[in-house]
Design a protein around this motif. Structure first.
Motif, PDB file in Angstrom:
ATOM      1  N   LYS A   1       0.820  -1.202   0.000  1.00 20.54           N
ATOM      2  CA  LYS A   1       0.000   0.000   0.000  1.00 20.54           C
ATOM      3  C   LYS A   1       0.858   1.257   0.000  1.00 20.54           C
ATOM      4  O   LYS A   1       0.398   2.332  -0.361  1.00 20.54           O
TER       5      LYS A   1
ATOM      6  N   GLY B   1      -8.364   3.411  -7.584  1.00 19.72           N
ATOM      7  CA  GLY B   1      -9.364   2.548  -6.960  1.00 19.72           C
ATOM      8  C   GLY B   1      -8.759   1.316  -6.319  1.00 19.72           C
ATOM      9  O   GLY B   1      -9.152   0.927  -5.222  1.00 19.72           O
ATOM     10  N   ILE B   2      -7.764   0.705  -6.981  1.00 18.42           N
ATOM     11  CA  ILE B   2      -7.213  -0.511  -6.370  1.00 18.42           C
ATOM     12  C   ILE B   2      -6.359  -0.175  -5.151  1.00 18.42           C
ATOM     13  O   ILE B   2      -6.062  -1.037  -4.354  1.00 18.42           O
ATOM     14  N   TYR B   3      -5.986   1.116  -4.992  1.00 17.10           N
ATOM     15  CA  TYR B   3      -5.301   1.511  -3.757  1.00 17.10           C
ATOM     16  C   TYR B   3      -6.292   1.993  -2.714  1.00 17.10           C
ATOM     17  O   TYR B   3      -5.915   2.543  -1.689  1.00 17.10           O
ATOM     18  N   GLY B   4      -7.575   1.820  -2.997  1.00 13.61           N
ATOM     19  CA  GLY B   4      -8.602   2.083  -1.994  1.00 13.61           C
ATOM     20  C   GLY B   4      -8.970   3.553  -1.817  1.00 13.61           C
ATOM     21  O   GLY B   4      -9.538   3.929  -0.805  1.00 13.61           O
ATOM     22  N   MET B   5      -8.633   4.410  -2.811  1.00 14.50           N
ATOM     23  CA  MET B   5      -9.020   5.818  -2.673  1.00 14.50           C
ATOM     24  C   MET B   5     -10.511   5.977  -2.971  1.00 14.50           C
ATOM     25  O   MET B   5     -11.065   5.252  -3.783  1.00 14.50           O
TER      26      MET B   5
ATOM     27  N   ILE C   1     -14.196  -1.701   0.967  1.00  9.95           N
ATOM     28  CA  ILE C   1     -13.080  -1.331   0.091  1.00  9.95           C
ATOM     29  C   ILE C   1     -12.795  -2.452  -0.904  1.00  9.95           C
ATOM     30  O   ILE C   1     -12.609  -2.219  -2.101  1.00  9.95           O
TER      31      ILE C   1
ATOM     32  N   LYS D   1     -15.374  -2.463  -3.567  1.00 12.30           N
ATOM     33  CA  LYS D   1     -15.216  -1.305  -4.443  1.00 12.30           C
ATOM     34  C   LYS D   1     -14.087  -1.562  -5.451  1.00 12.30           C
ATOM     35  O   LYS D   1     -14.219  -1.307  -6.648  1.00 12.30           O
ATOM     36  N   ARG D   2     -12.987  -2.092  -4.936  1.00  4.87           N
ATOM     37  CA  ARG D   2     -11.861  -2.440  -5.794  1.00  4.87           C
ATOM     38  C   ARG D   2     -12.273  -3.436  -6.846  1.00  4.87           C
ATOM     39  O   ARG D   2     -11.955  -3.319  -8.013  1.00  4.87           O
TER      40      ARG D   2
ATOM     41  N   VAL E   1       2.259  -5.498  -7.958  1.00  2.00           N
ATOM     42  CA  VAL E   1       2.884  -4.631  -6.958  1.00  2.00           C
ATOM     43  C   VAL E   1       1.819  -3.956  -6.097  1.00  2.00           C
ATOM     44  O   VAL E   1       2.062  -3.589  -4.963  1.00  2.00           O
ATOM     45  N   SER E   2       0.601  -3.821  -6.638  1.00  2.00           N
ATOM     46  CA  SER E   2      -0.468  -3.140  -5.912  1.00  2.00           C
ATOM     47  C   SER E   2      -0.975  -4.006  -4.764  1.00  2.00           C
ATOM     48  O   SER E   2      -0.627  -5.172  -4.669  1.00  2.00           O
ATOM     49  N   PRO E   3      -1.797  -3.419  -3.899  1.00  2.00           N
ATOM     50  CA  PRO E   3      -2.312  -4.206  -2.768  1.00  2.00           C
ATOM     51  C   PRO E   3      -3.252  -5.340  -3.187  1.00  2.00           C
ATOM     52  O   PRO E   3      -3.656  -6.121  -2.336  1.00  2.00           O
ATOM     53  N   LEU E   4      -3.598  -5.429  -4.443  1.00  2.00           N
ATOM     54  CA  LEU E   4      -4.466  -6.531  -4.865  1.00  2.00           C
ATOM     55  C   LEU E   4      -3.742  -7.860  -4.670  1.00  2.00           C
ATOM     56  O   LEU E   4      -2.576  -7.989  -4.978  1.00  2.00           O
TER      57      LEU E   4
END
Lengths: 248, 383
Positions: free
Chosen positions: A80, A106-110, B14, B17-18, B224-227
């Motif tokens: 994150k 969006g995938i970083y939760g903003m 969250i 939403k993702r 690399v993302s939190p996914l």
């Protein structure tokens, strides 16, 4: 640059693939807001080390902290707090500028509100307001690259990893790109960048040069030039690379 | 406790939403790519129409023989109606039904009409008279059409003679198919197309779309993302699950409304089995994408490892029992082979789950195996 605050701390990082040692006991620190150049010939082990720092790959051994988090145990938290941009610019060509921003943010939760406000500011700053609803595929390379960088730091990470971000871009655009990097650094984002261009290396606060999986030199460009009695970074690099061949 | 619950719902929100953001993006990719759209929606319709219409020829001067045990004005009029329609041509009058087998074997005559003794009398005095429609069903599509046409003509005639009558008389046609009594494969194109399309959309298109992310370098960014990797995969396959399901509905719907292919068994069971097959195809697609780094490789692998076997070895076009033994054995590992058996049973024979549970288990086993394999492969790539 604030030398009190380490954003990356690496001690004895070793990565082996079978009998091959890609990273041989690397140790270095990167400080908050620093622009840290990570140089080395192809196959010197840059990408391997970068992948470990990004949490994409586990090291064989070593203690590694990134953004104050352990790459073994706090991978999810770590992800994150970092941004990443590769040489491929990595935006979706068939999505519009805004859709790309919205997706990645969006995938970083903003939240949607945050994304909208911040993207308006960003497009204003980049002079891309008119291109908000244009597909990425229609934009020139230089714009794509600036946008890719802006997207990589959109969620305000502590550190952004740039993997040869200026490949295939003309010198003027490259210079403009570095203006963005300086700005991010002033805002406290640490920049970890690999590059092939030695003129770019001069823009970094400090550089490390990898040869055969080891870090052979690490200092400011000025001091490295002095140390190797070289007129520019090109020469420093060549002297180190030659040393590597000689040893083999 | 309360705090923990609160943060859990936030996390869930969250995550959702993702996930929705991811799926939205995936749909943009699909809807903005003309090729994808064509494969998704053009292909099933074209295939259906091809197999349904083009391959069956128009009826014209189909050779017909008659066994007329009655020889009255009604039978003569009916024969006249039929021959004057232009679809059928009377070539022979036979003495008895014993000759039918022989003339069908000769292959020239395709239809035989058999009027019962006292056909006219039964029609006028009794309430109904029966006529047999015998067809050579070795060409099942044709046989089916011939029967439909004949029944249509008979019905028209029936309406005509009943005009102004208080008690209607009924001509009762009885159909018999020679050489292929169950009319196997007349409707086979529906299960076959279903298997082919679901395979194509689910496996080929997912594998290509995942490979594209690798090729473009966006996969790196996602990793690399939190996914989590499983979230990425789920996001990639969900749109194809939805679209494949819509495709399954379209195929069954078109089969029913355009070609009159019945769904004799449970519709819910049919759709449930389709979802199972889609899941299997999706996991195949994921597996293919783990071993291919570019869209081209994914496409070639899907073509040769999936499409060709689906068409050739699933029993869709070429009957399995006529194949050499090694190919018959090989066909066992081809998922569509089992799926086709399942839908054929449910749609055309109207059987329930008790007759397809074995095939269903095989498909479940294959799906589980492929998912396990893909997860393992995916992990190795990450290390």
């Amino acid at each position: 640059m604030n030398t009190d605050q380490k954003v990356i701390s690496v001690r004895n990082l070793t990565k082996k693939f079978g009998a091959f040692t890609a990273n041989d006991s690397l140790s270095f620190d990167v400080y908050k807001g620093e622009i840290f150049g990570f140089l080395g010939a192809n196959g010197a082990g840059k990408t391997t080390a970068m992948k470990i720092l990004c949490g994409l790959s586990y090291p064989t051994s070593g203690e590694i902290m990134v953004a104050g988090l352990d790459v073994y145990k706090q991978r999810e938290e770590l992800k994150k707090n970092i941004g990443y941009m590769s040489q491929k610019f990595s935006l979706y060509e068939d999505l519009t500028v805004f859709e790309n921003i919205r997706f990645y943010a969006g995938i970083y939760g903003m939240s949607s509100k945050e994304i909208k406000a911040k993207s308006d500011d960003l497009l204003q700053k980049l002079g891309l307001v008119h291109a908000r609803n244009k597909r990425i595929g229609e934009l020139p390379l230089g714009w794509k690259q600036k946008l890719a960088f802006s997207v990589a730091i959109f969620h305000n990470p502590e550190i952004v990893f740039l993997d040869e971000p200026t490949g295939g871009v003309d010198p003027v655009t490259r210079r403009q790109f570095w203006d963005l990097i300086y700005e991010a650094s002033r805002n406290g984002i640490t920049i970890f960048v690999t590059t092939h261009y030695m003129d770019e290396a001069e823009y970094c606060n400090r550089i490390s040069i990898m040869v055969d999986g080891r870090i052979d030199a690490l200092d400011t460009p000025e001091r490295l030039k002095k140390q190797f009695e070289a007129k520019d970074m090109d020469e420093v690099f060549l002297k180190l690379a030659r040393k590597s061949n000689y040893q083999e | 406790m309360l705090k923990g619950h609160y943060s859990f719902t936030i996390i869930l929100k969250i995550t959702m939403k993702r996930f929705i953001g991811f799926i939205k993006k995936e749909f943009y990719h699909i809807f903005r790519d003309k090729r994808s759209m064509l494969i998704l929606f053009g292909m099933p319709i074209v295939q259906l129409l091809l197999f349904g219409f083009v391959i069956t020829n128009d009826l014209k001067d189909v050779k017909m023989a008659v066994v007329d045990h009655s020889k009255d004005e009604y039978t003569l009029e009916i024969i006249n109606k039929i021959t004057s329609s232009g679809y059928f041509k009377l070539v022979e009058n036979l003495d008895g039904i014993a000759q039918v087998d022989e003339i069908f074997r000769k292959g020239e005559t395709k239809v035989v009409l058999v009027f019962e003794p006292d056909f006219g009398k039964n029609l006028v005095k009794g309430s109904h008279a029966s006529v047999q429609l015998l067809t050579d069903a070795s060409e099942p599509n044709m046989a089916n059409m011939e029967v439909n046409y004949l029944q249509g003509i008979l019905q028209n005639y029936n309406v005509e003679i009943n005009r102004g009558k208080r008690v209607p008389n009924q001509i009762v046609p009885q159909t018999r198919m020679y050489f292929n009594a169950e009319l196997e494969s007349v409707y086979m194109f529906i299960p076959g197309i279903m298997a082919t399309i679901l395979m194509l959309v689910s496996a080929m298109m997912t594998s290509i779309s995942i490979a594209r992310e690798k090729e473009l370098g966006t996969m790196e960014i996602l990793l690399v993302s939190p996914l989590q990797p499983w979230q990425i995969i789920l996001g990639k396959v969900t749109p194809y699950l939805v679209l494949s399901f819509i495709n399954a509905l379209v195929i069954v719907g078109m089969g029913y409304f355009v070609f009159g292919v019945p769904v004799l068994g449970s519709f819910v069971l049919l759709m449930a089995e389709s979802v199972l097959f889609i899941l299997l195809a999706l996991s195949l697609g994921i597996f293919i994408s783990t071993v291919s780094d570019s869209q081209q490789v994914a496409m070639m692998l899907s073509m040769f490892a999936l499409m060709l076997p689906t068409i050739l070895l699933s029993g869709f076009i070429f009957p399995l029992r006529n194949m050499p033994l090694p190919l018959q054995i090989l066909s066992n590992i081809i998922p569509p082979r089992w799926f086709i058996v399942i839908i054929k049973n449910i749609m055309l024979k109207g059987t329930g789950f008790e007759f397809v549970w074995k095939e269903t288990l095989i498909l479940i086993g294959m799906t589980a195996g492929l998912i396990a394999l893909s997860v393992k492969k995916f992990k190795i790539r990450l290390e």
